[in-house]
Design an enzyme around this catalytic site. Sequence first.
Site, short mmCIF file in Angstrom:
data_model
loop_
_atom_site.label_atom_id
_atom_site.label_comp_id
_atom_site.label_asym_id
_atom_site.label_seq_id
_atom_site.Cartn_x
_atom_site.Cartn_y
_atom_site.Cartn_z
CG ASP A 36 -2.11 -0.84 1.13
OD1 ASP A 36 -2.15 -1.69 0.23
OD2 ASP A 36 -3.04 -0.68 1.96
CG HIS A 87 -4.41 2.77 -1.00
ND1 HIS A 87 -5.41 2.13 -0.29
CD2 HIS A 87 -3.46 3.09 -0.07
CE1 HIS A 87 -5.07 2.06 0.99
NE2 HIS A 87 -3.89 2.64 1.14
CG HIS A 91 -3.65 7.00 2.54
ND1 HIS A 91 -4.00 7.05 3.88
CD2 HIS A 91 -3.25 5.72 2.32
CE1 HIS A 91 -3.81 5.87 4.44
NE2 HIS A 91 -3.36 5.05 3.51
CG HIS A 183 1.82 0.06 4.53
ND1 HIS A 183 1.37 -0.89 5.44
CD2 HIS A 183 0.77 0.89 4.31
CE1 HIS A 183 0.10 -0.64 5.75
NE2 HIS A 183 -0.27 0.43 5.07
#
Length: 233
Positions: A36, A87, A91, A183
């Site tokens: 991510d 995504h 964010h 991540h």
Amino acid sequence: MQPVSGPGRPPLPLEHGGPFGSRRTTGTPQVALTFDDGPDPAQTPQALALLRQYGVKATFCLVGINVKAFPGLVRQIARDGHTFCNHSWRHDIRLGARPKAAIRADLLRTNEAIRAAVPGARVSYYRQPGGAWTAPVVAVAREIGMTSLHWTVDPQDWRRPSAGSIASTVNSSTTSGAIILLHDAGGDRRSTIAALRSILPNLGRRFQLGALPPGIDPPRMHGHEWPLKVGQT
């Protein structure tokens, strides 16, 4: 058996165990690594190099502003054969609580940025920042043709635990069909990168690791669409 999805449709169906129908598992024995918040100019290339070293394909959940800033890294992700996931543009943890028109605009803007970097790219998944899922954000993602992607295993590497802690959580908690949340951006991810040196060989010995299925495009020949094969819906 992996569902076969037709053009413009999400590659995986809703899953009852996930928040608002989002996917918590791959639906097969295959285990999926997901990354991510990228791309990041320092950390994404390191993650890609390790995945390449171990012959593993993964799924990258990209933030729109980072895609716009580092399109070359998006192209590298595509060249290495990984799957794309949206995504959100910035964010936005609260995106799911916004009007559906705002959700749609955000998701489409992010997809357009990815396709500006990689023309024709399939963006088959959406992951809500913070896992703050709502029914509207899952519905909009599905209308656009994306499967909402949750996870099974979360070592909370965003809290910056040690590499050993991250690796221990992932290696001990992963079971068949798991989706693993990691991540490669959004902060200092050196511990995550270091943990991959344990995670990749450990899981590779025990499971089949692979990117989530990107779905299919309509068959074409000389500019004309041909009927889908039997079994595609």
